[in-house]
Design an enzyme around this catalytic site. Structure first.
Site, PDB file in Angstrom:
ATOM      1  CE  LYS A  63      -1.809   2.672   3.001  1.00  0.00           C
ATOM      2  NZ  LYS A  63      -1.742   3.887   2.178  1.00  0.00           N
ATOM      3  CB  CYS A  98      12.940   8.783   8.821  1.00  0.00           C
ATOM      4  SG  CYS A  98      13.625   7.730   7.547  1.00  0.00           S
ATOM      5  CD  GLU A 153      13.341   0.449   9.517  1.00  0.00           C
ATOM      6  OE1 GLU A 153      13.752   1.413  10.199  1.00  0.00           O
ATOM      7  OE2 GLU A 153      13.976  -0.615   9.420  1.00  0.00           O
ATOM      8  CD  GLU A 170      10.056  12.387  11.957  1.00  0.00           C
ATOM      9  OE1 GLU A 170       8.910  11.966  12.162  1.00  0.00           O
ATOM     10  OE2 GLU A 170      10.916  11.732  11.341  1.00  0.00           O
TER      11      GLU A 170
HETATM   12  P1  NAD Z   1       2.070   7.982   8.300  1.00  0.00           P
HETATM   13  O1  NAD Z   1       2.364   7.160   9.499  1.00  0.00           O
HETATM   14  O2  NAD Z   1       1.001   8.977   8.375  1.00  0.00           O
HETATM   15  O3  NAD Z   1       1.695   7.040   7.065  1.00  0.00           O
HETATM   16  C1  NAD Z   1       2.546   6.004   6.629  1.00  0.00           C
HETATM   17  C2  NAD Z   1       1.713   4.970   5.908  1.00  0.00           C
HETATM   18  O4  NAD Z   1       0.816   4.371   6.850  1.00  0.00           O
HETATM   19  C3  NAD Z   1       0.844   5.526   4.781  1.00  0.00           C
HETATM   20  O5  NAD Z   1       0.817   4.615   3.721  1.00  0.00           O
HETATM   21  C4  NAD Z   1      -0.521   5.621   5.455  1.00  0.00           C
HETATM   22  O6  NAD Z   1      -1.575   5.526   4.531  1.00  0.00           O
HETATM   23  C5  NAD Z   1      -0.498   4.402   6.351  1.00  0.00           C
HETATM   24  N1  NAD Z   1      -1.426   4.469   7.489  1.00  0.00           N
HETATM   25  C6  NAD Z   1      -1.938   5.570   8.100  1.00  0.00           C
HETATM   26  N2  NAD Z   1      -2.783   5.202   9.082  1.00  0.00           N
HETATM   27  C7  NAD Z   1      -2.810   3.851   9.098  1.00  0.00           C
HETATM   28  C8  NAD Z   1      -3.496   2.891   9.899  1.00  0.00           C
HETATM   29  N3  NAD Z   1      -4.306   3.249  10.885  1.00  0.00           N
HETATM   30  N4  NAD Z   1      -3.293   1.578   9.647  1.00  0.00           N
HETATM   31  C9  NAD Z   1      -2.434   1.189   8.663  1.00  0.00           C
HETATM   32  N5  NAD Z   1      -1.776   2.052   7.865  1.00  0.00           N
HETATM   33  C10 NAD Z   1      -1.942   3.368   8.082  1.00  0.00           C
HETATM   34  O7  NAD Z   1       3.474   8.613   7.882  1.00  0.00           O
HETATM   35  P2  NAD Z   1       3.775   9.599   6.668  1.00  0.00           P
HETATM   36  O8  NAD Z   1       3.307  10.936   7.085  1.00  0.00           O
HETATM   37  O9  NAD Z   1       3.318   9.019   5.373  1.00  0.00           O
HETATM   38  O10 NAD Z   1       5.365   9.530   6.629  1.00  0.00           O
HETATM   39  C11 NAD Z   1       6.168  10.316   7.426  1.00  0.00           C
HETATM   40  C12 NAD Z   1       6.684   9.520   8.615  1.00  0.00           C
HETATM   41  O11 NAD Z   1       7.369   8.363   8.181  1.00  0.00           O
HETATM   42  C13 NAD Z   1       7.694  10.308   9.425  1.00  0.00           C
HETATM   43  O12 NAD Z   1       7.445  10.152  10.801  1.00  0.00           O
HETATM   44  C14 NAD Z   1       9.018   9.644   9.072  1.00  0.00           C
HETATM   45  O13 NAD Z   1      10.018   9.771  10.009  1.00  0.00           O
HETATM   46  C15 NAD Z   1       8.611   8.235   8.864  1.00  0.00           C
HETATM   47  N6  NAD Z   1       9.597   7.540   8.043  1.00  0.00           N
HETATM   48  C16 NAD Z   1      10.427   6.624   8.617  1.00  0.00           C
HETATM   49  C17 NAD Z   1      11.389   5.968   7.860  1.00  0.00           C
HETATM   50  C18 NAD Z   1      12.302   4.951   8.463  1.00  0.00           C
HETATM   51  O14 NAD Z   1      12.888   4.188   7.723  1.00  0.00           O
HETATM   52  N7  NAD Z   1      12.448   4.886   9.764  1.00  0.00           N
HETATM   53  C19 NAD Z   1      11.499   6.249   6.507  1.00  0.00           C
HETATM   54  C20 NAD Z   1      10.641   7.200   5.962  1.00  0.00           C
HETATM   55  C21 NAD Z   1       9.686   7.825   6.744  1.00  0.00           C
END
Ligand code: NAD
Length: 464
Positions: A164, A273, A239, A366
């Site tokens: 997804k 991140c 992650e 963050e």
């Molecule tokens: P997010 O958590 O809002 O969304 C990430 C994904 O999860 C999206 O595909 C979203 O549709 C899905 N999602 C949202 N709610 C959900 C639920 N209840 N159940 C299942 N899936 C759900 O994050 P974002 O805003 O898309 O991305 C930014 C975040 O990602 C930042 O905090 C960043 O640090 C983190 N990030 C971490 C890494 C890493 O490798 N550690 C890499 C990139 C981004």
């Protein structure tokens, strides 16, 4: 530009907008829960035959997939520029990273061997068994690489994958799924399902046929996923967020530290991140460092991401830009770089802030934008204590000319990925992941296929 078409329709649509201009790009149809269930069922069925594909043939198919991605690097990169606002230079690297990850893990099916353990009365061997259907949930900041860090090793280990993409950035993942089919990967082995996190992503957590969820995204959603997976003792890799520290000691090459700090903090407009968004500078060189940093920040080329010269593009959405701007409204700003004006795009200048103390939100939260906070420290112990004073622990850097100190401090930091006198963080052949609330488990590196398989132990009696 031609876009991959969504096979779904019941979950409504999402309009993809060009972050550089605010202009409409395309509408993507989303899946609902019923369509998600059908996709998971098809992936489960495909698993039975995919796991039986011989190691050599699975390796050959992954190499063919890599080659097909390679011949579409320009197309994929252009999609990421228009749909996510990435600079063309970054986007080319990201598409190339997908190819490299696939090539790297194509070597795994023939090498993912178990052990023979000495026992009495027989022979004991272990096998790596694939899990089944793996659900990948990907964020919007690096849509291509993060997807491949999951599907590369998962497919190599014999699993099928349902992926997804983030609502905001589905285009490249959808195209990569088409390229997989073109390369000969059988149908339903890698399926991309655009949809809402609360619908499609949540179904990966609750559906019993999804045997592992590999999630990359925010810490708050990651915690909810971990709670949900507990119900079925479902395997999960997380992650999550980060608030990386860049520690600069007084014996460091200050010019190098200042010149490289903007790239460490502002790459991908700080939506990373691994961004080194906290800079800690030893008191005796703090003022000098701030003087050296200013021209480096002002020199960052913030411009149309489609231009090969662009070093920083827009933010992904108006919402993300507004969330970061709200922090800046209350912050003590030292100086800013340039930005783009006169468009409806989501632009924000790279900015340096001086926090009022370690409880300042710009120091703790963050922000996920082009903002870096700078704070002085007294000595090595103070640097380690301030760097570790966060719930996160994903990536960090330290600058010093003292090798002993570099290793001592690196060992003392509660951080999964560290670089010394540089800001390198993710290589597909080395492990990547976070300490504390930055995550659970490790991706990439030689061991990643282990986290997409179960170890089975078999004893064969030699006495009858
Ligand atoms: P997010 O958590 O809002 O969304 C990430 C994904 O999860 C999206 O595909 C979203 O549709 C899905 N999602 C949202 N709610 C959900 C639920 N209840 N159940 C299942 N899936 C759900 O994050 P974002 O805003 O898309 O991305 C930014 C975040 O990602 C930042 O905090 C960043 O640090 C983190 N990030 C971490 C890494 C890493 O490798 N550690 C890499 C990139 C981004």
């Amino acid at each position: 530009m031609k876009f991959a078409t969504s096979a779904y329709r019941a979950g409504g649509t999402h309009t993809v907008v060009n972050p550089a201009t605010g202009a409409w790009v395309t509408d993507v149809a989303l899946a609902d829960e019923r369509e998600t269930d059908e996709t998971i069922a098809a992936a489960h069925e495909a698993f039975q035959s995919w796991r039986a594909v011989s190691p050599g043939e699975r390796a050959r198919l992954l190499r063919a997939f890599a080659a097909t991605v390679d011949s579409h690097v320009e197309e994929l990169a252009a999609l990421e520029v228009i749909g996510a606002g990435h600079t063309i230079g970054n986007a080319r690297w990201e598409a190339g990273n997908v190819r490299d990850v696939l090539n790297y893990y194509s070597a795994s099916p023939e090498r993912h061997f178990g052990r023979q353990i000495p026992v009495e009365g027989g022979v004991d061997v272990t096998f790596h068994e694939p899990l089944g259907v793996v659900g990948l949930i990907v964020p919007w900041n690096f849509p291509m690489p993060i997807a491949s860090w999951g599907f590369g090793p998962a497919l190599a280990a014999g699993n099928t994958v349902v992926l997804k993409p983030a609502e905001l950035t589905p285009l490249t993942a959808m195209r990569i799924a088409e390229l997989a089919l073109e390369a000969g990967i059988p149908e339903h082995v890698l399926t991309v399902i655009p949809g809402k996190g609360t619908v499609v992503g949540n179904r990966f957590v609750t559906h019993p046929l999804v045997r592992k969820v590999a999630f990359t995204g925010s810490t708050v959603v990651g915690k909810a996923i971990m709670r949900g997976c507990a119900d079925q003792v479902k395997r999960v890799t997380l992650e999550l967020g980060g608030k990386g520290a860049n520690i600069i000691f007084d014996d460091a090459d200050l010019e190098l530290a200042a010149a490289s700090a903007p790239a460490g903090a502002f790459d991908n407009s700080g939506q990373d991140c691994c961004a080194r968004s906290r800079i800690l500078v030893q008191e005796s060189v703090y003022e000098r460092f701030l003087e050296l940093l200013e021209p480096a920040v002002k020199a960052v080329k913030v411009m149309d991401p489609a231009s090969p010269e662009s070093e920083m593009g827009p933010m992904v959405s108006a919402r993300q830009r507004d969330s970061v701007s709200a922090y800046l409204d209350k912050a003590n700003i030292a100086y800013s770089g340039s930005t783009v004006t006169g468009t409806d795009g989501f632009w924000l200048a790279p900015t340096v802030v001086l926090p009022t103390g370690s409880h300042d939100p710009v120091w703790q939260d963050e922000l996920f934008g082009p903002v870096v906070a700078v704070m002085p420290f007294a000595d090595e112990a103070d640097a380690v204590s301030k760097a570790n004073d966060t719930d996160y622990g994903l990536a960090g850097s330290l600058f010093t000319s003292n090798l002993g100190r570099a290793l001592r401090v690196a060992r003392a930091l509660d951080t999964g990925n560290l670089s010394i006198n540089s800001h390198s963080s993710v290589r597909y052949w080395t492990p990547f992941g976070g300490f504390k609330q930055s995550g659970l488990g490790r991706e990439l590196g030689p061991d990643a296929p282990d986290s997409f398989s179960e170890v089975k132990n078999v004893f064969i009696s030699t006495e009858r």
